[in-house]
Design a protein around this motif. Structure first.
Motif, PDB file in Angstrom:
ATOM      1  N   GLN A 121       0.825  -1.204   0.000  1.00 57.89           N
ATOM      2  CA  GLN A 121       0.000   0.000   0.000  1.00 57.89           C
ATOM      3  C   GLN A 121       0.862   1.258   0.000  1.00 57.89           C
ATOM      4  N   ASP A 122       1.978   1.236   0.723  1.00 52.84           N
ATOM      5  CA  ASP A 122       2.911   2.363   0.687  1.00 52.84           C
ATOM      6  C   ASP A 122       3.466   2.551  -0.720  1.00 52.84           C
ATOM      7  N   MET A 123       3.822   1.457  -1.369  1.00 52.50           N
ATOM      8  CA  MET A 123       4.340   1.508  -2.735  1.00 52.50           C
ATOM      9  C   MET A 123       3.304   2.086  -3.700  1.00 52.50           C
ATOM     10  N   LEU A 124       2.062   1.633  -3.591  1.00 53.24           N
ATOM     11  CA  LEU A 124       1.005   2.096  -4.484  1.00 53.24           C
ATOM     12  C   LEU A 124       0.693   3.576  -4.256  1.00 53.24           C
ATOM     13  N   HIS A 125       0.798   4.021  -3.013  1.00 52.25           N
ATOM     14  CA  HIS A 125       0.577   5.434  -2.698  1.00 52.25           C
ATOM     15  C   HIS A 125       1.665   6.314  -3.310  1.00 52.25           C
ATOM     16  N   ARG A 126       2.883   5.812  -3.326  1.00 50.93           N
ATOM     17  CA  ARG A 126       4.022   6.622  -3.771  1.00 50.93           C
ATOM     18  C   ARG A 126       4.231   6.630  -5.283  1.00 50.93           C
ATOM     19  N   TYR A 127       3.765   5.585  -5.956  1.00 50.22           N
ATOM     20  CA  TYR A 127       4.018   5.456  -7.391  1.00 50.22           C
ATOM     21  C   TYR A 127       2.710   5.273  -8.145  1.00 50.22           C
ATOM     22  N   ASN A 128       2.707   5.643  -9.387  1.00 53.92           N
ATOM     23  CA  ASN A 128       1.518   5.491 -10.232  1.00 53.92           C
ATOM     24  C   ASN A 128       1.450   4.054 -10.735  1.00 53.92           C
ATOM     25  N   LYS A 129       1.115   3.143  -9.824  1.00 53.62           N
ATOM     26  CA  LYS A 129       1.137   1.716 -10.120  1.00 53.62           C
ATOM     27  C   LYS A 129      -0.156   1.039  -9.668  1.00 53.62           C
ATOM     28  N   THR A 130      -0.418  -0.120 -10.267  1.00 52.70           N
ATOM     29  CA  THR A 130      -1.484  -1.003  -9.824  1.00 52.70           C
ATOM     30  C   THR A 130      -0.888  -2.391  -9.641  1.00 52.70           C
ATOM     31  N   VAL A 131      -1.551  -3.212  -8.840  1.00 51.09           N
ATOM     32  CA  VAL A 131      -1.075  -4.597  -8.677  1.00 51.09           C
ATOM     33  C   VAL A 131      -2.138  -5.615  -9.031  1.00 51.09           C
ATOM     34  N   ASN A 132      -3.329  -5.164  -9.410  1.00 52.77           N
ATOM     35  CA  ASN A 132      -4.379  -6.118  -9.742  1.00 52.77           C
ATOM     36  C   ASN A 132      -4.009  -6.983 -10.949  1.00 52.77           C
ATOM     37  N   ASP A 133      -3.083  -6.468 -11.803  1.00 46.70           N
ATOM     38  CA  ASP A 133      -2.666  -7.204 -12.995  1.00 46.70           C
ATOM     39  C   ASP A 133      -1.336  -7.932 -12.824  1.00 46.70           C
ATOM     40  N   VAL A 134      -0.826  -7.998 -11.602  1.00 45.43           N
ATOM     41  CA  VAL A 134       0.397  -8.768 -11.330  1.00 45.43           C
ATOM     42  C   VAL A 134       0.161 -10.232 -11.701  1.00 45.43           C
ATOM     43  N   ASP A 135       1.156 -10.870 -12.346  1.00 41.89           N
ATOM     44  CA  ASP A 135       0.944 -12.277 -12.728  1.00 41.89           C
ATOM     45  C   ASP A 135       1.740 -13.264 -11.878  1.00 41.89           C
ATOM     46  N   LEU A 136       2.494 -12.760 -10.893  1.00 44.46           N
ATOM     47  CA  LEU A 136       3.171 -13.640  -9.933  1.00 44.46           C
ATOM     48  C   LEU A 136       3.482 -12.839  -8.674  1.00 44.46           C
ATOM     49  N   ILE A 137       3.256 -13.465  -7.528  1.00 49.43           N
ATOM     50  CA  ILE A 137       3.573 -12.867  -6.227  1.00 49.43           C
ATOM     51  C   ILE A 137       4.610 -13.755  -5.548  1.00 49.43           C
ATOM     52  N   ILE A 138       5.732 -13.164  -5.139  1.00 42.79           N
ATOM     53  CA  ILE A 138       6.769 -13.901  -4.415  1.00 42.79           C
ATOM     54  C   ILE A 138       6.979 -13.219  -3.070  1.00 42.79           C
ATOM     55  N   VAL A 139       6.738 -13.941  -1.993  1.00 39.25           N
ATOM     56  CA  VAL A 139       6.973 -13.414  -0.648  1.00 39.25           C
ATOM     57  C   VAL A 139       8.129 -14.176  -0.015  1.00 39.25           C
ATOM     58  N   ALA A 140       9.187 -13.458   0.299  1.00 34.68           N
ATOM     59  CA  ALA A 140      10.328 -14.042   1.006  1.00 34.68           C
ATOM     60  C   ALA A 140      10.108 -13.857   2.501  1.00 34.68           C
ATOM     61  N   THR A 141       9.982 -14.948   3.225  1.00 34.41           N
ATOM     62  CA  THR A 141       9.743 -14.865   4.665  1.00 34.41           C
ATOM     63  C   THR A 141      10.157 -16.156   5.360  1.00 34.41           C
ATOM     64  N   SER A 142      10.545 -16.018   6.615  1.00 37.54           N
ATOM     65  CA  SER A 142      10.802 -17.172   7.482  1.00 37.54           C
ATOM     66  C   SER A 142       9.738 -17.284   8.562  1.00 37.54           C
ATOM     67  N   THR A 143       8.811 -16.326   8.557  1.00 42.75           N
ATOM     68  CA  THR A 143       7.780 -16.297   9.599  1.00 42.75           C
ATOM     69  C   THR A 143       6.397 -16.146   8.958  1.00 42.75           C
ATOM     70  N   PRO A 144       5.969 -17.134   8.162  1.00 44.32           N
ATOM     71  CA  PRO A 144       4.638 -17.059   7.553  1.00 44.32           C
ATOM     72  C   PRO A 144       3.552 -17.141   8.616  1.00 44.32           C
ATOM     73  N   ASP A 145       2.395 -16.580   8.286  1.00 45.17           N
ATOM     74  CA  ASP A 145       1.260 -16.650   9.213  1.00 45.17           C
ATOM     75  C   ASP A 145       0.933 -18.107   9.538  1.00 45.17           C
ATOM     76  N   PHE A 146       1.003 -18.961   8.519  1.00 44.47           N
ATOM     77  CA  PHE A 146       0.699 -20.388   8.638  1.00 44.47           C
ATOM     78  C   PHE A 146       1.734 -21.185   7.849  1.00 44.47           C
ATOM     79  N   PRO A 147       1.955 -22.472   8.189  1.00 40.70           N
ATOM     80  CA  PRO A 147       2.751 -23.313   7.292  1.00 40.70           C
ATOM     81  C   PRO A 147       2.152 -23.321   5.886  1.00 40.70           C
ATOM     82  N   PHE A 148       0.843 -23.370   5.818  1.00 37.36           N
ATOM     83  CA  PHE A 148       0.077 -23.135   4.594  1.00 37.36           C
ATOM     84  C   PHE A 148      -1.340 -22.802   5.030  1.00 37.36           C
TER      85      PHE A 148
END
Length: 340
Positions: free
Chosen positions: A63-90
């Protein structure tokens, strides 16, 4: 040879509101502000609330990124989250992010586990997907809520860690590429130096402390990082056909200032050309590199056209370095939150 060019077009970051200062830790364990600063360089860190998880930090960074730049993410075709502390294993954090941000159902969603090297690995992976022509617009996020797995009775580790998130858009570009070179490395035999137990509680035949909390042998991690990171940086520069004096900013994983300093000394990098986020935010694992970069962008030190050397390293033991040319789109608004 890369078939398609990939450019990092936008960045956003977020840290929780609660500040845990060194003075606060004095009431929790046997330590002092002077001891912590002298041994780590850290003065404070941000801590997520009990009902605030990694996915919440990810969404706020986007949301900070979208506020700062003239961008949208609804058309993103891949999401990659790097984390060691996911909310759930899955399910994955990436899938949760897809839902909360209203990203198209045709998008792929994966979590990437590379600990403190996660953001660099995720950028490298995004570049690979776009360079191959398989994807056009990828949302990359590095985020962790390490406070939720920190042992606050262990004074050697609890003073280090905080929570945060950083997001970036990587898009196919007809003319410009952000990515110049990469270097990866792994020493799996050192996995027992930084770990959190899961289904197994033995590694390389050694019994692990089965607490479900983060366990770290700081001395061994220090020795490994100071030995291998300068070697990896040299290999990265050689692969990119560059010298260190052609790099404007070195952005290492903000683990500990006492690791960064000898790495800089051995690599010939002036500390003045090194960006780190640990003073304000502590070690935020996969979020340290985007937070460090964004601090430099926010205060005007980092500008488009600058060449960056990103270097992540951590549990595994893994490392990932990237040589980048910064070419973000123009900002249209100030960041949502000030870190001053």
């Amino acid at each position: 040879m890369y078939l398609q060019k990939a450019r990092i077009t936008a960045i956003g970051t977020y840290v929780p509101e609660r500040i845990l200062r060194n003075k606060d830790l004095e009431d929790m364990v046997e330590t002092s502000d002077e001891w912590i600063v002298q041994r780590t360089g850290i003065r404070e860190r941000r801590i997520s609330s009990p009902d605030q998880y990694t996915s919440h930090l990810c969404v706020a960074a986007v949301q900070d990124m979208l506020h700062r730049y003239n961008k949208t993410v609804n058309d993103v075709d891949l999401i990659i989250v790097a984390t060691s502390t996911p909310d759930f294993p899955f399910p994955s954090v990436a899938a949760i992010v897809q839902d909360r941000l209203g990203i198209q159902a045709a998008a792929g969603a994966i979590d990437l586990s590379a600990a403190c090297a996660g953001f660099a690995y995720a950028l490298h992976t995004a570049h690979s997907f776009i360079a191959s022509g398989l994807h056009r617009k990828i949302l990359v996020i590095g985020a962790d809520t390490i406070s939720k797995i920190t042992d606050y009775t262990d004074r050697t580790t609890c003073v280090l860690f905080g929570d945060g998130a950083g997001a970036a858009l990587v898009e196919q570009d007809a003319e410009h590429s952000s990515f110049e070179a990469f270097h990866l490395g792994t020493e799996g035999k050192g996995g027992g130096h930084v770990y959190r137990t899961g289904l197994a509680n033995k590694l390389n035949g050694v019994e692990l402390k089965d607490s479900q909390l983060l366990v770290q042998n700081g001395k061994e991690v220090f020795k490994w990082a100071v030995r291998t990171v300068p070697e990896g940086m040299k290999a990265l520069l050689e692969k990119g056909g560059r010298s260190m004096d052609q790099v404007d900013w070195f952005i290492p994983h903000s683990a500990n200032l006492r690791i960064i300093e000898p790495v800089c000394e051995r690599s010939g990098v002036p500390i003045e050309r090194t960006l780190y986020s640990l003073v304000q935010f502590g070690n935020t694992s996969a979020a340290t590199i985007p937070l460090s970069l964004d601090l430099g962008i926010r205060d005007g030190r980092v500008k488009n056209g600058d060449r960056l050397l990103l270097y992540g390293f951590g549990a595994g033991l893994v490392q990932a370095g990237l040589l980048l040319k910064l070419q973000l789109d123009p900002q249209i608004n100030e960041p949502l939150i000030s870190y001053q």
